[in-house]
Design an enzyme around this catalytic site. Structure first.
Site: not given
Length: 349
Positions: A34, A135, A117
């Protein structure tokens, strides 16, 4: 009519991408992916993910590394604050969590560089926590599906979309549901030329019905990027090259570069020689200009960089230059901005 999550999960089973971080439930590796994929395309990020997991297979090995090594491995990805936060977070996990990756949203969210997120993506994929990860892909899908004109880059817009994403989340399969809507945005409901003709949600897409697909999502107008002019002095003397480390308070903190003369506009070489900073690096030695290379314009998120590298050979180094000099053969061991990495590759051909 099937629920949104059911339709997306059916689509994902047929079209979802097979990515290495989706083959694991290890929160460390999911977190690593991520962070790498922030501001980075999947195709480029995958190579970095594989290199990082090979060198740092767990959080303890990442925490034990030096910042210099982490930045060197990160070189080329840009947005180097991500790498520094990654390293700081790994050390905090070892120090405060005994090396075990935290397992609650609040603890994950507290790590350096981790926002809502990223925390939601990790917790849903690794721990099946019912957290909706929102996102750019999710903003696009939801704004088109519901024809929403609320700007996504405002506090009110982020809150509204987060609430909508939570309402649509299938809490039985939160990780899969998040991955499905993100892949749907990346592959089907794309920014340009979306596949509306084959979209399984076309019959319920309000933007498609209203003819506003191209106008969604809405963002506030961007400010004009700041323009900067960098004049680099690529100084060599025998087997040495002068290389400085950038300090705090500006872009590329902690990376290495040649001595820099920043000017308010484009500058020829001769005016640079009158700059006191030029004398600090080259003094009165019989230096020789070998060549000047204008680099391609380099675009950052809020800055446009115009750079020229002046390659200079000198028989002896000033005190300042000698203090910053490194063996030329070790240049590749130092983390440099992508701008200069490309230059170094070009002169080695």
């Amino acid at each position: 009519m099937s629920s949104l999550s059911d339709t997306l999960l059916e689509w994902y089973a047929l079209h979802g991408r097979d990515l290495p971080w989706r083959r694991t439930r290890d929160p460390y590796r999911i977190w690593l992916s991520e962070v790498i994929l922030q501001q980075t395309r999947v195709a480029q990020g995958t190579d970095y993910y594989l290199r990082f997991t090979e060198r740092f297979p767990d959080v303890a090995s990442l925490a034990a590394a030096s910042e210099e090594e982490v930045l060197r491995l990160w070189q080329g990805l840009g947005y180097y604050t991500r790498a520094r936060n990654l390293h700081a977070a790994a050390r905090r996990i070892v120090r405060e969590f005994g090396g075990r990756f935290p397992a609650t949203f609040e603890e994950v969210r507290s790590l350096p560089g981790v926002g809502d997120y990223t925390a939601a993506a990790i917790c849903s994929a690794a721990c099946d926590l019912p957290c909706a990860a929102v996102d750019g892909n999710v903003y696009r899908v939801l704004s088109r599906l519901y024809d929403l004109d609320t700007p996504t880059d405002t506090s009110a817009g982020r809150r509204a979309f987060a609430e909508l994403a939570r309402a649509e989340l299938d809490e039985r399969h939160p990780g899969l549901c998040n991955q499905a809507i993100m892949d749907f945005g990346a592959l089907q409901c794309t920014p340009a030329a979306p596949g509306c003709a084959t979209c399984p949600l076309s019959d319920r897409c309000l933007a498609l019905a209203a003819g506003t697909v191209a106008e969604r999502p809405v963002k506030r107008p961007r400010n004009t990027p700041r323009e900067r002019w960098f004049n680099y002095l690529h100084i060599t003397s025998g087997e040495l090259t002068v290389l400085c480390r950038r300090g705090a308070g500006d872009i590329w903190q902690g990376l290495y570069e040649f001595p820099l003369l920043e000017t308010s506009g484009a500058s020829d070489f001769l005016p640079l020689t009158r700059d006191p900073r030029f004398g600090e690096w080259l003094g009165d030695a019989a230096w020789r200009l070998l060549e000047s290379t204008a680099l391609p314009r380099h675009q950052l998120s809020h800055q446009t960089l115009h750079a020229v590298v002046h390659r200079i050979e000198t028989p002896r180094l000033t005190a300042a230059a000698a203090a910053a000099a490194v063996p030329t053969e070790t240049l590749g061991e130092h983390a440099v901005p992508r701008l200069l990495e490309r230059y170094l590759i070009s002169i080695q051909r």
